[in-house]
Design an enzyme around this catalytic site. Structure first.
Site, PDB file in Angstrom:
ATOM      1  N   ASN A  10       0.857  -1.193   0.000  1.00 57.35           N
ATOM      2  CA  ASN A  10       0.000   0.000   0.000  1.00 57.35           C
ATOM      3  C   ASN A  10       0.891   1.240   0.000  1.00 57.35           C
ATOM      4  O   ASN A  10       1.546   1.531   1.000  1.00 57.35           O
ATOM      5  CB  ASN A  10      -0.886  -0.047   1.262  1.00 57.35           C
ATOM      6  CG  ASN A  10      -1.697   1.220   1.456  1.00 57.35           C
ATOM      7  OD1 ASN A  10      -1.846   2.018   0.522  1.00 57.35           O
ATOM      8  ND2 ASN A  10      -2.220   1.407   2.659  1.00 57.35           N
ATOM      9  N   HIS A  98      -9.466   0.746   5.270  1.00 53.56           N
ATOM     10  CA  HIS A  98      -8.125   0.909   5.849  1.00 53.56           C
ATOM     11  C   HIS A  98      -8.235   1.788   7.089  1.00 53.56           C
ATOM     12  O   HIS A  98      -9.045   2.729   7.130  1.00 53.56           O
ATOM     13  CB  HIS A  98      -7.172   1.532   4.816  1.00 53.56           C
ATOM     14  CG  HIS A  98      -5.746   1.520   5.288  1.00 53.56           C
ATOM     15  ND1 HIS A  98      -5.263   2.465   6.147  1.00 53.56           N
ATOM     16  CD2 HIS A  98      -4.735   0.649   5.059  1.00 53.56           C
ATOM     17  CE1 HIS A  98      -3.985   2.190   6.418  1.00 53.56           C
ATOM     18  NE2 HIS A  98      -3.640   1.085   5.768  1.00 53.56           N
ATOM     19  N   GLU A 170      -4.946  -5.450  10.736  1.00 55.46           N
ATOM     20  CA  GLU A 170      -3.918  -4.426  10.921  1.00 55.46           C
ATOM     21  C   GLU A 170      -4.175  -3.697  12.234  1.00 55.46           C
ATOM     22  O   GLU A 170      -5.000  -2.764  12.278  1.00 55.46           O
ATOM     23  CB  GLU A 170      -3.970  -3.419   9.772  1.00 55.46           C
ATOM     24  CG  GLU A 170      -3.774  -4.041   8.412  1.00 55.46           C
ATOM     25  CD  GLU A 170      -3.289  -3.013   7.412  1.00 55.46           C
ATOM     26  OE1 GLU A 170      -2.143  -3.124   6.983  1.00 55.46           O
ATOM     27  OE2 GLU A 170      -4.038  -2.074   7.115  1.00 55.46           O
ATOM     28  N   SER A 216       3.726  -2.302  10.226  1.00 54.51           N
ATOM     29  CA  SER A 216       5.183  -2.220  10.326  1.00 54.51           C
ATOM     30  C   SER A 216       5.894  -3.513   9.933  1.00 54.51           C
ATOM     31  O   SER A 216       6.877  -3.908  10.571  1.00 54.51           O
ATOM     32  CB  SER A 216       5.600  -1.776  11.731  1.00 54.51           C
ATOM     33  OG  SER A 216       5.091  -0.473  11.998  1.00 54.51           O
TER      34      SER A 216
HETATM   35  C1  PEP Z   1      -0.629  -0.164   5.889  1.00 55.03           C
HETATM   36  O1  PEP Z   1      -0.661   0.937   5.392  1.00 55.03           O
HETATM   37  O2  PEP Z   1      -1.562  -0.945   5.644  1.00 55.03           O
HETATM   38  C2  PEP Z   1       0.496  -0.538   6.749  1.00 55.03           C
HETATM   39  C3  PEP Z   1       0.470  -1.708   7.307  1.00 55.03           C
HETATM   40  O3  PEP Z   1       1.515   0.378   6.898  1.00 55.03           O
HETATM   41  P1  PEP Z   1       2.966   0.134   7.568  1.00 55.03           P
HETATM   42  O4  PEP Z   1       3.501  -1.159   6.984  1.00 55.03           O
HETATM   43  O5  PEP Z   1       3.772   1.316   7.194  1.00 55.03           O
HETATM   44  O6  PEP Z   1       2.750  -0.024   9.035  1.00 55.03           O
END
Ligand code: PEP
Length: 254
Positions: A10, A98, A170, A216
């Site tokens: 993403n 999201h 997430e 992350s």
């Molecule tokens: C995301 O945008 O779905 C995400 C998981 O971002 P990051 O990997 O930067 O935490």
């Protein structure tokens, strides 16, 4: 049979017309040299670069997704983008719900559900994002929040429609913060989601559905996460903006 690992990047509100094409090109070149288990990769650029990225990836097996969708089909909805428009420019996937849209832009479970329905009706594959805030985890409300988001987000989908859906767990406290859920923390929630899906749909459908982890993800925490029974792939934000890191994550995940 083991599922193909699925890694999606993403890009959020990053890149420009030049760097989006270069990033896509570098990822495609790296993937073409990646040997091992079969795997699936998608990139999710900003709307305005979708066509250029689709064109760049046309000779590769990398799919392109959009970061959002609007649930109406057409008309006076200034600034919004429909399923038909996304399909028209070559999108396969679309993120729905999201956490940045839920928490910065005020998207509700009901809106997420309407977006999921619109995506499927328009021939797109929604990646439905769920996850708890830090204060909700601290208050031991993770299960309750995720259950509510899953139940409401998938409301009205029958056994056939659910097969189009990928879930992404997430935890909001892990997105873009450098904090990652431990593999065990992630597995616990993935198992809960799988259990819920088995209750809402048939057991086979629940087993076949892909549940991605996001928050992350980096090359050095990929293997531990992917070793978990119910983690079928990864949704990667920050690390998907560097072709080398994203390719290392793919390599670790397969
Ligand atoms: C995301 O945008 O779905 C995400 C998981 O971002 P990051 O990997 O930067 O935490």
């Amino acid at each position: 049979m083991m599922k193909k690992p699925f890694v999606a990047g993403n890009w959020k509100m990053n890149t420009d017309s030049h760097t989006s094409v270069r990033l896509a090109d570098d990822i495609a070149a790296g993937c073409s040299q990646t040997a091992g288990r079969s795997f699936e990769v998608a990139v999710i650029p900003p709307f305005v670069y979708l066509q250029a990225v689709v064109r760049t990836l046309s000779a590769s097996s990398i799919a392109v997704g959009a970061q959002d969708i609007y649930f109406e089909q057409k008309g006076a909805f200034t600034g919004e983008i429909s399923a038909a428009m996304l399909k028209d420019v070559g999108c396969v996937y679309v993120l729905c719900g999201h956490s940045e849209r839920r928490h910065i832009l005020g998207e509700t479970d009901r809106m997420v559900n309407r977006k999921v329905q619109a995506a499927i009706s328009g021939g797109l594959l929604p990646i439905v994002c769920v996850g708890e805030l830090l204060e909700e985890r601290k208050a031991v409300q993770t299960d309750q929040v995720v259950k509510r988001q899953i139940k409401n987000g998938l409301d009205g989908l029958n056994d056939e429609k659910i097969s189009a859906v990928t879930i992404a767990y997430e935890p909001v406290w892990a997105i873009g913060t450098g904090l990652t859920a431990t593999p065990q923390q992630a597995q616990e929630v993935h198992a809960l989601i799988r259990q819920m899906l088995a209750e809402m749909y048939d057991n086979q459908a629940a087993k076949e559905m892909r549940i991605l982890y996001g928050g992350s993800v980096q090359p050095d925490n990929t293997a531990g996460l992917m070793a978990q029974q119910d983690i079928d792939g990864l949704l990667v934000g920050g690390a998907s903006l560097k072709a080398d890191d994203f390719l290392k994550i793919i390599q670790e995940a397969i």
